[in-house]
Structure formats: C-alpha cells, structure tokens
Design a protein around this motif. Sequence first.
Motif, short mmCIF file in Angstrom:
data_model
loop_
_atom_site.label_atom_id
_atom_site.label_comp_id
_atom_site.label_asym_id
_atom_site.label_seq_id
_atom_site.Cartn_x
_atom_site.Cartn_y
_atom_site.Cartn_z
N ILE A 55 0.87 -1.20 0.09
CA ILE A 55 0.03 -0.05 0.12
C ILE A 55 0.80 1.02 0.20
O ILE A 55 0.54 2.09 -1.05
N LEU A 58 2.21 1.81 -3.41
CA LEU A 58 1.12 2.34 -4.44
C LEU A 58 0.53 3.53 -4.11
O LEU A 58 0.07 3.98 -4.94
N LEU A 59 0.69 3.88 -2.82
CA LEU A 59 0.16 5.35 -2.54
C LEU A 59 0.29 6.55 -3.52
O LEU A 59 -0.55 7.19 -3.99
N SER A 61 1.12 6.56 -6.71
CA SER A 61 0.46 6.30 -8.08
C SER A 61 -1.13 6.57 -7.88
O SER A 61 -1.72 6.94 -8.67
N LEU A 62 -1.51 6.03 -6.49
CA LEU A 62 -3.12 6.20 -6.44
C LEU A 62 -3.46 7.61 -6.32
O LEU A 62 -4.67 7.99 -6.70
N ASP A 65 -3.27 9.47 -9.51
CA ASP A 65 -4.54 8.83 -10.46
C ASP A 65 -5.63 9.62 -9.91
O ASP A 65 -6.34 10.08 -10.72
N TRP A 66 -5.85 10.03 -8.87
CA TRP A 66 -7.02 10.68 -8.11
C TRP A 66 -6.99 12.00 -8.64
O TRP A 66 -8.01 12.70 -8.86
N THR A 69 -7.82 12.15 -12.35
CA THR A 69 -9.50 11.94 -12.31
C THR A 69 -10.13 13.10 -12.14
O THR A 69 -10.84 13.36 -12.69
#
Length: 110
Positions: A55, A58-59, A61-62, A65-66, A69
């Motif tokens: 996690i 990945l945080l 890139s998350l 992406d948020w 978006t």
Amino acid sequence: MIIFFILGAIIGSFSVVFVLQNTAPVSVTFLSSEIEGSLAIILTFTFVGGVLTTILFLLPSLVADWIHTSQLKRQVKTLGADLDGAKEREHEATVRAKQVETATPTTVND
C-alpha cells in the motif's frame, strides 16, 4: 455485492482452519531481535506487513491517479457546458434563419 460477501466468508473460513492447524511455537530471528510465537500468528503479521508495504508503494500512484481523475472530471463539466452553449447558439441561429426565410417575400419570375 453478495459474491464479495461469499468470497470473504470462504477466505475467513480458510484462515480459521489455517490458524487452528498451525499452532506450533516457532522462533523468528531478524537482525538482533528474536520473536517467539505461534506459526500462524507470525505468518499473519508477516502477511499484514507485506500488505502495508505494498500500500505504501502504491500510494503515490493512487494519489496521482486521483488528482488526474479530478482534473478530467472538471474538464468534462467545462466541455459539457461549452457543448450546451454551442447547441443553444445553433438552435438560436436556426430559429433566426427560419424567421428570415419566412419574412422575405418570394418572387416568381415569369
């Protein structure tokens, strides 16, 4: 939604069976510290540590992406408003063109 509940129940059942079958005490040494405990507990903590590490990796890139978006959603709203304005202007131009057509007399050439 119900399939996730069923899948969670199955995984939970397997976890309980795993814990009940792996109660043997083990000793784990890492660097200079030594931990003793049930094999199931040690493996569970190791698994949770791996999940948390994943996690953390990945945080970034998350979050990126948020943010992307959110920007795209704002752009969609703006473009939707622009499209609505263009449709309104087109409708007004069509109405004016019909008014001009009906207002000008037609001449018949003999």
